[in-house]
Motif scaffolding. Structure first.
Motif, PDB file in Angstrom:
ATOM      1  N   LEU A 132       0.825  -1.214   0.000  1.00 20.01           N
ATOM      2  CA  LEU A 132       0.000   0.000   0.000  1.00 20.01           C
ATOM      3  C   LEU A 132       0.854   1.257   0.000  1.00 20.01           C
ATOM      4  O   LEU A 132       0.435   2.291  -0.547  1.00 20.01           O
ATOM      5  N   LEU A 133       2.030   1.190   0.589  1.00 20.74           N
ATOM      6  CA  LEU A 133       2.904   2.360   0.584  1.00 20.74           C
ATOM      7  C   LEU A 133       3.577   2.560  -0.769  1.00 20.74           C
ATOM      8  O   LEU A 133       3.855   3.701  -1.169  1.00 20.74           O
ATOM      9  N   ARG A 134       3.819   1.480  -1.502  1.00 19.93           N
ATOM     10  CA  ARG A 134       4.522   1.578  -2.792  1.00 19.93           C
ATOM     11  C   ARG A 134       3.554   1.750  -3.961  1.00 19.93           C
ATOM     12  O   ARG A 134       3.699   2.674  -4.761  1.00 19.93           O
ATOM     13  N   GLY A 145     -16.260   0.256   0.176  1.00 14.86           N
ATOM     14  CA  GLY A 145     -16.108  -0.688   1.274  1.00 14.86           C
ATOM     15  C   GLY A 145     -14.762  -1.373   1.253  1.00 14.86           C
ATOM     16  O   GLY A 145     -14.106  -1.517   2.293  1.00 14.86           O
ATOM     17  N   HIS A 146     -14.331  -1.795   0.068  1.00 20.08           N
ATOM     18  CA  HIS A 146     -13.060  -2.514  -0.073  1.00 20.08           C
ATOM     19  C   HIS A 146     -11.875  -1.630   0.311  1.00 20.08           C
ATOM     20  O   HIS A 146     -10.991  -2.045   1.083  1.00 20.08           O
ATOM     21  N   VAL A 147     -11.863  -0.395  -0.180  1.00 20.70           N
ATOM     22  CA  VAL A 147     -10.723   0.493   0.052  1.00 20.70           C
ATOM     23  C   VAL A 147     -10.696   0.992   1.495  1.00 20.70           C
ATOM     24  O   VAL A 147      -9.654   0.932   2.170  1.00 20.70           O
ATOM     25  N   LEU A 148     -11.822   1.504   1.982  1.00 21.07           N
ATOM     26  CA  LEU A 148     -11.833   2.088   3.321  1.00 21.07           C
ATOM     27  C   LEU A 148     -11.541   1.042   4.396  1.00 21.07           C
ATOM     28  O   LEU A 148     -10.766   1.299   5.326  1.00 21.07           O
ATOM     29  N   ALA A 149     -12.153  -0.142   4.282  1.00 22.19           N
ATOM     30  CA  ALA A 149     -11.893  -1.181   5.277  1.00 22.19           C
ATOM     31  C   ALA A 149     -10.442  -1.655   5.216  1.00 22.19           C
ATOM     32  O   ALA A 149      -9.822  -1.936   6.252  1.00 22.19           O
ATOM     33  N   THR A 150      -9.875  -1.729   4.023  1.00 24.40           N
ATOM     34  CA  THR A 150      -8.472  -2.120   3.895  1.00 24.40           C
ATOM     35  C   THR A 150      -7.550  -1.092   4.518  1.00 24.40           C
ATOM     36  O   THR A 150      -6.597  -1.431   5.242  1.00 24.40           O
ATOM     37  N   VAL A 151      -7.810   0.179   4.255  1.00 24.38           N
ATOM     38  CA  VAL A 151      -6.971   1.238   4.817  1.00 24.38           C
ATOM     39  C   VAL A 151      -7.057   1.242   6.345  1.00 24.38           C
ATOM     40  O   VAL A 151      -6.037   1.418   7.041  1.00 24.38           O
ATOM     41  N   VAL A 152      -8.253   1.028   6.892  1.00 25.98           N
ATOM     42  CA  VAL A 152      -8.404   1.017   8.349  1.00 25.98           C
ATOM     43  C   VAL A 152      -7.627  -0.136   8.973  1.00 25.98           C
ATOM     44  O   VAL A 152      -6.870   0.044   9.946  1.00 25.98           O
ATOM     45  N   THR A 153      -7.807  -1.339   8.420  1.00 24.06           N
ATOM     46  CA  THR A 153      -7.153  -2.504   9.020  1.00 24.06           C
ATOM     47  C   THR A 153      -5.637  -2.466   8.839  1.00 24.06           C
ATOM     48  O   THR A 153      -4.876  -2.714   9.781  1.00 24.06           O
ATOM     49  N   GLU A 154      -5.194  -2.154   7.639  1.00 23.95           N
ATOM     50  CA  GLU A 154      -3.748  -2.117   7.417  1.00 23.95           C
ATOM     51  C   GLU A 154      -3.112  -0.907   8.086  1.00 23.95           C
ATOM     52  O   GLU A 154      -1.940  -0.959   8.484  1.00 23.95           O
ATOM     53  N   GLY A 155      -3.859   0.174   8.231  1.00 17.91           N
ATOM     54  CA  GLY A 155      -3.341   1.303   9.004  1.00 17.91           C
ATOM     55  C   GLY A 155      -3.118   0.923  10.456  1.00 17.91           C
ATOM     56  O   GLY A 155      -2.121   1.340  11.077  1.00 17.91           O
ATOM     57  N   ALA A 156      -4.032   0.111  11.002  1.00 18.07           N
ATOM     58  CA  ALA A 156      -3.844  -0.373  12.379  1.00 18.07           C
ATOM     59  C   ALA A 156      -2.603  -1.265  12.476  1.00 18.07           C
ATOM     60  O   ALA A 156      -1.864  -1.216  13.473  1.00 18.07           O
TER      61      ALA A 156
END
Length: 263
Positions: free
Chosen positions: A113-115, A163-174
């Motif tokens: 996600l960072l790259r 849903g796919h993007v926001l939930a992914t960003v929340v979980t991987e951000g954690a």
């Protein structure tokens, strides 16, 4: 003499058929403004004629094949299901090493996600854990077919991606924060994360807002209880938190999907 002559002229000849009472009364009511007119008789429609449209409407509502996507009726869902069928066949029949490489390259982990955030977010959504007979695969077919028939393909794709993007960003951000503060090892930055479950959860939440109350609230309660039970089981807490987040995103979209359906 004039009044008497006109009355004699108004007398019907012998053998003539007298006009109906309603017609005579309508003429008299027109001559006497103070006299209320007679109500028109209601046309009696046969029961069979009134029941026919109701039966047709009920038959349309009960068509089970409308739960399945079609190229013309639901092109987004149909095309997406075809892609998932292909990738499921690759997962089942390709060499395990190749499958692992493909999954790892499509994983929405913190490092990817960072790259390359956009390519990896799209690539992770073409794989489905458990194949096309998994619960989330069946849910995707039913939920997005029903949603697309109500709001269209482009808007259904938007619901899925949100849903796919926001939930992914929340979980991987954690996960990223956990690694920074030392609660998680560095290997968590490369954990395997792919699938369609976040988008399906968002679609179910959005679809509930378009249903009648006696269908809406059982769906919301049922899905909510299932997701909370998965979180309590603590088998994969990050993913389970992502499911709850995606479902909440779908519920938050109720005003938008209702406007889209009216439009």
């Amino acid at each position: 003499m004039e009044r008497t002559a006109r009355a004699a002229d108004a007398t019907p000849p012998v053998g003539a058929v007298a006009p109906p009472y309603d017609a005579c009364f309508a003429d008299v009511s027109g001559l006497l403004p103070g006299l209320p007119g007679q109500r028109a008789r209601e046309a009696r429609v046969p029961v069979a004629e009134t029941a026919a449209p109701v039966a047709v409407a009920a038959a349309r509502r009960l068509r089970p094949w409308r739960l399945l996507p079609t190229p013309a009726g639901t092109p987004f869902t149909f095309g997406y299901v075809v892609v998932l069928v292909v990738t499921s066949l690759v997962t089942e029949h390709a060499a395990p090493s190749l499958v692992h490489t493909l999954h790892q390259g499509s994983s929405t982990d913190v490092a990817h996600l960072l790259r390359t955030p956009v390519p990896v977010l799209l690539a992770s959504a073409v794989w489905i854990a458990g194949g096309m007979l998994s619960p989330y695969a069946i849910g995707l077919v039913v939920v997005f077919t029903a949603l697309e028939r109500r709001i269209g393909g482009a808007r259904t794709a938007c619901v899925f991606l949100l849903g796919h993007v926001l939930a992914t960003v929340v979980t991987e951000g954690a996960v990223g924060i956990g690694v920074l503060v030392g609660h998680l090892p560095d290997s968590s930055l490369h954990r395997l994360d792919y699938g369609v479950s976040f988008g399906v959860a968002a679609g179910a939440g959005a679809l509930a807002g378009l249903l009648t109350p006696w269908l809406r609230w059982p769906l919301v309660v049922g899905v909510g209880v299932m997701l909370v039970m998965d979180l309590i089981a603590f088998t994969d807490p990050l993913t389970n938190w992502g499911h709850l987040t995606a479902f909440a995103v779908g519920v938050a979209l109720w005003p938008s999907v209702r406007r889209w359906r009216r439009g």
